[in-house]
Design a protein around this motif. Sequence first.
Motif, PDB file in Angstrom:
ATOM      1  N   ALA A  95       0.834  -1.200   0.000  1.00 29.21           N
ATOM      2  CA  ALA A  95       0.000   0.000   0.000  1.00 29.21           C
ATOM      3  C   ALA A  95       0.867   1.248   0.000  1.00 29.21           C
ATOM      4  O   ALA A  95       0.595   2.217  -0.729  1.00 29.21           O
ATOM      5  CB  ALA A  95      -0.921  -0.009   1.221  1.00 29.21           C
ATOM      6  N   ASN A  96       1.946   1.222   0.790  1.00 28.76           N
ATOM      7  CA  ASN A  96       2.835   2.367   0.867  1.00 28.76           C
ATOM      8  C   ASN A  96       3.544   2.612  -0.463  1.00 28.76           C
ATOM      9  O   ASN A  96       3.638   3.745  -0.953  1.00 28.76           O
ATOM     10  CB  ASN A  96       3.862   2.133   1.969  1.00 28.76           C
ATOM     11  N   GLY A  97       4.037   1.535  -1.088  1.00 28.33           N
ATOM     12  CA  GLY A  97       4.691   1.673  -2.389  1.00 28.33           C
ATOM     13  C   GLY A  97       3.747   2.183  -3.451  1.00 28.33           C
ATOM     14  O   GLY A  97       4.109   3.030  -4.280  1.00 28.33           O
ATOM     15  N   SER A  98       2.499   1.700  -3.426  1.00 26.68           N
ATOM     16  CA  SER A  98       1.496   2.158  -4.399  1.00 26.68           C
ATOM     17  C   SER A  98       1.207   3.638  -4.225  1.00 26.68           C
ATOM     18  O   SER A  98       1.025   4.372  -5.210  1.00 26.68           O
ATOM     19  CB  SER A  98       0.207   1.352  -4.236  1.00 26.68           C
ATOM     20  N   ALA A  99       1.177   4.109  -2.975  1.00 24.64           N
ATOM     21  CA  ALA A  99       0.910   5.522  -2.719  1.00 24.64           C
ATOM     22  C   ALA A  99       2.015   6.401  -3.288  1.00 24.64           C
ATOM     23  O   ALA A  99       1.745   7.472  -3.849  1.00 24.64           O
ATOM     24  CB  ALA A  99       0.784   5.754  -1.211  1.00 24.64           C
ATOM     25  N   LYS A 146       1.374   6.017   7.321  1.00 21.49           N
ATOM     26  CA  LYS A 146       2.481   6.523   6.489  1.00 21.49           C
ATOM     27  C   LYS A 146       2.067   6.567   5.020  1.00 21.49           C
ATOM     28  O   LYS A 146       2.491   7.455   4.268  1.00 21.49           O
ATOM     29  CB  LYS A 146       3.709   5.634   6.664  1.00 21.49           C
ATOM     30  N   THR A 147       1.227   5.627   4.599  1.00 24.01           N
ATOM     31  CA  THR A 147       0.759   5.593   3.216  1.00 24.01           C
ATOM     32  C   THR A 147       0.013   6.872   2.861  1.00 24.01           C
ATOM     33  O   THR A 147       0.229   7.463   1.788  1.00 24.01           O
ATOM     34  CB  THR A 147      -0.171   4.378   3.004  1.00 24.01           C
ATOM     35  N   ILE A 148      -0.847   7.313   3.747  1.00 25.34           N
ATOM     36  CA  ILE A 148      -1.615   8.543   3.497  1.00 25.34           C
ATOM     37  C   ILE A 148      -0.679   9.740   3.380  1.00 25.34           C
ATOM     38  O   ILE A 148      -0.808  10.571   2.473  1.00 25.34           O
ATOM     39  CB  ILE A 148      -2.642   8.760   4.623  1.00 25.34           C
ATOM     40  N   ASP A 151       2.562   9.725   2.612  1.00 23.25           N
ATOM     41  CA  ASP A 151       3.452   9.609   1.454  1.00 23.25           C
ATOM     42  C   ASP A 151       2.747   9.909   0.143  1.00 23.25           C
ATOM     43  O   ASP A 151       3.379  10.357  -0.818  1.00 23.25           O
ATOM     44  CB  ASP A 151       4.063   8.202   1.398  1.00 23.25           C
ATOM     45  N   LEU A 152       1.436   9.662   0.081  1.00 22.59           N
ATOM     46  CA  LEU A 152       0.682   9.958  -1.135  1.00 22.59           C
ATOM     47  C   LEU A 152       0.802  11.435  -1.485  1.00 22.59           C
ATOM     48  O   LEU A 152       1.104  11.805  -2.638  1.00 22.59           O
ATOM     49  CB  LEU A 152      -0.780   9.568  -0.942  1.00 22.59           C
ATOM     50  N   PHE A 153       0.598  12.290  -0.506  1.00 20.48           N
ATOM     51  CA  PHE A 153       0.653  13.737  -0.749  1.00 20.48           C
ATOM     52  C   PHE A 153       2.093  14.234  -0.837  1.00 20.48           C
ATOM     53  O   PHE A 153       2.395  15.126  -1.642  1.00 20.48           O
ATOM     54  CB  PHE A 153      -0.094  14.476   0.367  1.00 20.48           C
ATOM     55  N   THR A 154       2.984  13.653  -0.038  1.00 16.71           N
ATOM     56  CA  THR A 154       4.382  14.058  -0.084  1.00 16.71           C
ATOM     57  C   THR A 154       4.987  13.773  -1.456  1.00 16.71           C
ATOM     58  O   THR A 154       5.671  14.619  -2.047  1.00 16.71           O
ATOM     59  CB  THR A 154       5.199  13.323   0.991  1.00 16.71           C
ATOM     60  N   ALA A 155       4.728  12.588  -1.993  1.00 18.75           N
ATOM     61  CA  ALA A 155       5.254  12.219  -3.311  1.00 18.75           C
ATOM     62  C   ALA A 155       4.692  13.129  -4.390  1.00 18.75           C
ATOM     63  O   ALA A 155       5.411  13.544  -5.315  1.00 18.75           O
ATOM     64  CB  ALA A 155       4.909  10.757  -3.620  1.00 18.75           C
ATOM     65  N   ALA A 156       3.420  13.460  -4.293  1.00 20.97           N
ATOM     66  CA  ALA A 156       2.799  14.321  -5.304  1.00 20.97           C
ATOM     67  C   ALA A 156       3.441  15.698  -5.337  1.00 20.97           C
ATOM     68  O   ALA A 156       3.749  16.240  -6.411  1.00 20.97           O
ATOM     69  CB  ALA A 156       1.296  14.441  -5.024  1.00 20.97           C
ATOM     70  N   ILE A 157       3.678  16.269  -4.162  1.00 25.33           N
ATOM     71  CA  ILE A 157       4.253  17.612  -4.116  1.00 25.33           C
ATOM     72  C   ILE A 157       5.686  17.625  -4.634  1.00 25.33           C
ATOM     73  O   ILE A 157       6.069  18.463  -5.463  1.00 25.33           O
ATOM     74  CB  ILE A 157       4.188  18.169  -2.681  1.00 25.33           C
ATOM     75  N   PHE A 158       6.500  16.670  -4.184  1.00 22.68           N
ATOM     76  CA  PHE A 158       7.889  16.668  -4.635  1.00 22.68           C
ATOM     77  C   PHE A 158       8.002  16.303  -6.114  1.00 22.68           C
ATOM     78  O   PHE A 158       8.935  16.718  -6.790  1.00 22.68           O
ATOM     79  CB  PHE A 158       8.723  15.720  -3.784  1.00 22.68           C
ATOM     80  N   ALA A 159       7.060  15.537  -6.631  1.00 32.33           N
ATOM     81  CA  ALA A 159       7.093  15.170  -8.044  1.00 32.33           C
ATOM     82  C   ALA A 159       6.809  16.368  -8.949  1.00 32.33           C
ATOM     83  O   ALA A 159       7.185  16.346 -10.124  1.00 32.33           O
ATOM     84  CB  ALA A 159       6.083  14.058  -8.326  1.00 32.33           C
TER      85      ALA A 159
END
Length: 239
Positions: free
Chosen positions: A7-11, A141-143, A145-153
């Motif tokens: 789930a974390n990797g998918s996020a 952590k999944t929740i 990381d979803l938003f963290t990854a989006a912003i840094f991307a």
Amino acid sequence: MLIGPFANGSAVIIGGLVGAFLGTRLPERLRTALPMTFGLSSIGLGIVLIVKIKSLPAVILALILGAAIGELICLEKKIGLFGSASKKLVERIAPAKQGMSAEAFQETFVAILVLFCASGTGIIGAMTEGMTGNPSILLVKTIMDLFTAAIFATALGYAVTVIAIPQLIIQLCLAAAAGLIMPLTTPAMMGDFTAAGGFIMLAAGFRISGIKLFPVANMLPPLILVMPISWLWSTYVPF
């Protein structure tokens, strides 16, 4: 069956894809302010983890020795090269829409790689699920990381999605090894391990926020050393 690591990797993948697709469509104010907020969150979480420390001398010794090892083997440089290779690989498929210098890219990539892969939340969450089957910590952590990854991307592009690979491998290995490691640990060892992760998250938060560019990747070896040193300290130095 393990749920949290997948789930974390998918996020991270979904967040990275969405953020890279949106790119400059997001307001500049948002793309500037939110990473600083994530850095502040990392600092806050690091402080929360540090207060669980049981033996300050043991943790400091592990941090010093581990950081020295990281510097000697140039761990951060190698991770930075991995980040650059990841960027080149994904840009063959989806060229980046906004420019960023190679140095700036490596600085940010290394910081978020550590944030995603070596956070106390991820490590403890993976070990907890491996031992008890409860994925709740990793789902929290999944929740995040979803938003963290989006912003840094929005700044780093699709290369952020590649971070899901080492993150998944690390969490699966920790979960699998938890059954062997956890019975050998004591509450004091776990407290010191958590505190060492807190120091690293604190350094990562300073780096993401642009306060101080700590070599956070070179600070990863203490996570391996802290439990043995904690045990030796509590056994042979009873004060």
